[in-house]
Design a protein around this motif. Structure first.
Motif, short mmCIF file in Angstrom:
data_model
loop_
_atom_site.label_atom_id
_atom_site.label_comp_id
_atom_site.label_asym_id
_atom_site.label_seq_id
_atom_site.Cartn_x
_atom_site.Cartn_y
_atom_site.Cartn_z
N TYR A 1 -98.68 20.65 -82.97
CA TYR A 1 -97.45 20.17 -82.32
C TYR A 1 -97.69 19.36 -81.05
CZ TYR A 1 -95.13 23.36 -85.55
OH TYR A 1 -94.68 24.00 -86.68
N SER B 1 -93.36 18.03 -75.92
CA SER B 1 -92.19 18.61 -76.59
C SER B 1 -90.95 18.51 -75.70
CB SER B 1 -92.45 20.07 -76.96
OG SER B 1 -92.41 20.88 -75.79
N VAL C 1 -90.18 24.61 -81.92
CA VAL C 1 -90.88 24.50 -83.20
C VAL C 1 -90.62 25.77 -84.01
CG1 VAL C 1 -92.65 22.93 -82.37
CG2 VAL C 1 -93.04 25.39 -82.20
N THR D 1 -91.76 28.71 -85.89
CA THR D 1 -92.98 29.50 -86.04
C THR D 1 -92.74 30.80 -86.77
OG1 THR D 1 -92.53 30.35 -83.83
CG2 THR D 1 -94.19 28.60 -84.00
N ALA E 1 -99.05 14.22 -82.23
CA ALA E 1 -97.87 15.01 -82.55
C ALA E 1 -96.67 14.72 -81.66
CB ALA E 1 -98.23 16.49 -82.45
N LYS F 1 -93.34 13.84 -79.87
CA LYS F 1 -92.03 13.36 -80.33
C LYS F 1 -91.43 12.39 -79.33
CE LYS F 1 -89.95 16.87 -83.32
NZ LYS F 1 -90.58 18.18 -83.27
#
Ligand SMILES: Cc1cc2nc3c(=O)[nH]c(=O)nc-3n(C[C@H](O)[C@H](O)[C@H](O)COP(=O)(O)OP(=O)(O)OC[C@H]3O[C@@H](n4cnc5c(N)ncnc54)[C@H](O)[C@@H]3O)c2cc1C
Ligand SMILES: *[C@@H]1O[C@H](CO)[C@@H](O)[C@H](O)[C@H]1NC(C)=O
Ligand SMILES: *[C@@H]1O[C@H](CO)[C@@H](O)[C@H](O)[C@H]1NC(C)=O
Ligand SMILES: *[C@@H]1O[C@H](CO)[C@@H](O)[C@H](O)[C@H]1NC(C)=O
Ligand SMILES: *[C@@H]1O[C@H](CO)[C@@H](O)[C@H](O)[C@H]1NC(C)=O
Ligand SMILES: *[C@@H]1O[C@H](CO)[C@@H](O)[C@H](O)[C@H]1NC(C)=O
Ligand SMILES: *[C@@H]1O[C@H](CO)[C@@H](O)[C@H](O)[C@H]1NC(C)=O
Ligand SMILES: *[C@@H]1O[C@H](CO)[C@@H](O)[C@H](O)[C@H]1NC(C)=O
Length: 496
Positions: free
Chosen positions: A190, A196, A243, A245, A398, A400
């Motif tokens: 991630y 994030s 995320v 998990t 990863a 975003k």
């Protein structure tokens, strides 16, 4: 208390009244004695926000000052502590800090190993102890965390949804981690924790409150904050992409820790170098902690896999090296994130960083310098660790929300943290150790072209200069803090 603010200059009362005005037109702050600048700023903020938000003594003040993870920071006595409840409270604080030319520090999870980074004497401390909420926003699918929350609590708040946020690997650590980048066990899949972040509310040095995102007018600031540490402003709200998990009932991971005897050391170093160089499986999580003092060496490797077992194709070497004990089982990601609390207090601490490519000779020689250092200063140290964290290629992909302040160096490497733990009760660094530590950092220095990890650096290390994106960072700093107020008034990474 009355006497305290009654003695403040009349101008401070005016400042309180105009705390929210546009402050960018102000000239550079006056150059006055640090203690009196801090007293004036405290008085003005006290007048504006009241005595439940601004404290100069008492049980809460003592608890905050004494609770720093690094004992070396626990002796600082801030002129006052501001406990903001809202972003605008931080605006009032920063406006007055700037106007009076006071020094200041910000404290979130209080885990900084660097002296002076999260507390201060003759200056103000802004403590986020009263901004600790975690909120899931179902419409946006995002999670809002206030800056005072610790990762264990943030994760506990959303675990029942099967979601997690990208924090760190120790549950007691706080959100300051995001401003340095942030490494979690799931970073290979991630990315850096900072990547994030969807948006941040930031109080600029002038007191202005802005929202920075990857695409709005503050996109340069947004990128700079993701690795620029405490230099660019005070973040009052993080909105994060969570995320998936799994819940804590879904033990969809396997792993834990394996402890190895001293005789396995060379094999472990070699296996670690190879893992750093070759592993591309993003379902794997890894951290190796090579503990060095006393002579009773224990090296611990934490290994995790998002699946029912530890695949031999990934962890085979580590599973064949002779061990002392192993504790491996099915786990949830929530379990994994709570395995290392990291909440011990009572010792002076120090970090130093290096970044190494996965090369056996580099790992062996770096470790031998570390060993020499720890033997030379054994009398001063309670324990010490060399900690190996992988930064695989996939960690950069990863994101975003675009690039971070660090900048991808283009190769897989390991972030190495030399963690010194001084003897209990020792409240300042013993003389001589710093010179030896700086020698170690030079001897065990990074492979060419690799960035240092700012959250694990020594205060003497010029981390920003090692960032592939350094030039962009300098430009952004000059834009948002043209009078260099933060560099001069808050302790933090050197070199901007
Ligand atoms: C036991 C332990 C385990 C760790 N594990 C990991 C790990 O797994 N992964 C990892 O990446 N790192 C890890 N770290 C390093 C960690 O990322 C840094 O210590 C981090 O700075 C801690 O953040 P904090 O909020 O707890 O600390 P603080 O000391 O409160 O803050 C750290 C710095 O950020 C500044 N800051 C904090 N909040 C703000 C804000 N809102 N606005 C502006 N400036 C702010 C502070 O002024 C300070 O300079 C660990 C550290 C320790 C001690
Ligand atoms: C603040 O001042 C700057 C510089 O004078 C100006 O560009 C900006 O528009 C002002 N902002 C507000 C909200 O008044
Ligand atoms: C706070 O700590 C100081 C010592 O640093 C002590 O003198 C004082 O009594 C403490 N105050 C409270 C309310 O605990
Ligand atoms: C937080 O706010 C509450 C309510 O105002 C107050 O009682 C408490 O003392 C505050 N805690 C801190 C750490 O400031
Ligand atoms: C050495 O390590 C073992 C295993 O961790 C532990 O049981 C023992 O108490 C340690 N001995 C000393 C002297 O620290
Ligand atoms: C640890 O060592 C024991 C005893 O040699 C062995 O049976 C076990 O498989 C090892 N475990 C791991 C995870 O390496
Ligand atoms: C990263 O992304 C690029 C472009 O999408 C891709 O070619 C590359 O394989 C990715 N690398 C890794 C390690 O994920
Ligand atoms: C070992 O450390 C000591 C103390 O810092 C230093 O004086 C000495 O040069 C080091 N030795 C080697 C071989 O690096």
């Amino acid at each position: 208390m009355f006497l305290f603010w009654a003695l403040a200059p009349l101008s401070s009362l005016l400042v309180a009244a105009v705390a929210h005005e546009n402050s960018t037109r102000r000239n550079s702050p006056p150059d006055v004695h640090p203690a009196s600048a801090a007293s004036s700023a405290c008085a003005a903020i006290l007048f504006a926000l009241g005595s439940s938000v601004v404290q100069s003594s008492g049980p809460e003040y003592n608890a905050t000052t004494q609770d720093t993870w690094n004992l070396f920071n626990a002796l600082e006595q801030p002129t006052c502590i501001v406990y903001p409840r809202t972003g605008p409270d931080v605006q009032v604080a920063m406006t007055n800090i700037f106007r009076f030319g006071s020094s200041y520090a910000v404290q979130a999870g209080a885990h900084s190993a660097m002296v002076g980074y999260n507390s201060i004497t003759d200056g103000l401390l802004i403590s986020f102890a009263n901004m600790t909420s975690t909120t899931y926003n179902p419409r946006m699918g995002t999670v809002t965390v206030q800056p005072g929350v610790r990762w264990g609590d943030a994760m506990a708040a959303i675990e029942h949804l099967g979601l997690s946020v990208l924090g760190g690997r120790a549950s007691d650590v706080g959100t300051g981690l995001l401003l340095g980048g942030g490494i979690s066990y799931i970073a290979p899949l991630y990315g850096w924790s900072a990547d994030s972040i969807k948006e941040m509310d930031v109080v600029l040095v002038t007191g202005e409150l802005v929202t920075a995102t990857a695409t709005n007018a503050y996109s340069d600031l947004f990128q700079a904050l993701k690795g620029g540490a405490n230099r660019f402003g005070i973040v009052t709200r993080y909105e994060l992409f969570p995320v998936r998990t799994g819940t804590k009932e879904q033990k969809n991971w396997f792993g834990g820790s394996v402890i190895y005897p001293a005789s396995s050391l060379v094999a472990l170093l070699d296996a670690s170098a190879q893992y750093i160089r070759e592993n591309t499986d993003t379902k794997a999580g890894f951290i190796a902690i090579m503990n060095n003092i006393p002579s009773n060496v224990t090296n611990t490797v934490y290994m995790f896999y998002n699946g029912p077992s530890l695949p031999h194709s990934v962890f085979g070497d580590f599973l064949s090296i002779p061990n002392t004990s192993a504790s491996l089982s099915p786990l949830s990601y929530f379990d994994i994130s709570n395995l290392i609390p990291g909440n011990a207090r009572g010792n002076g601490q120090q970090f130093g960083a290096a970044s190494w490519v996965g090369d056996e000779a580099t790992f062996r020689s770096g470790y031998s310098h570390f060993l020499n250092f720890t033997q030379a200063f054994a009398a001063d140290l309670s324990t010490s660790d060399m900690i190996i964290s992988p930064i695989p290629r996939s960690q950069w992909n990863a994101t975003k929300t675009g690039a971070n302040a660090i900048g991808d160096p283009g190769v897989a490497y390991a972030a190495i943290n030399f963690n010194l733990v001084y003897n209990a009760g020792v409240t300042v660094q013993p003389p001589g150790v710093q010179a030896g530590f700086e020698l170690l950092l030079e001897q065990a220095s990074s492979s060419p072209g690799l960035p240092l990890y700012i959250n694990e650096c020594d205060a003497s290390q010029n981390v920003f200069k090692t960032y592939p994106s350094f030039a962009a960072l300098q430009k952004t700093y000059a834009k948002y803090d043209p009078s260099r107020f933060n560099v001069e008034h808050t302790t933090g990474p050197i070199g901007l």
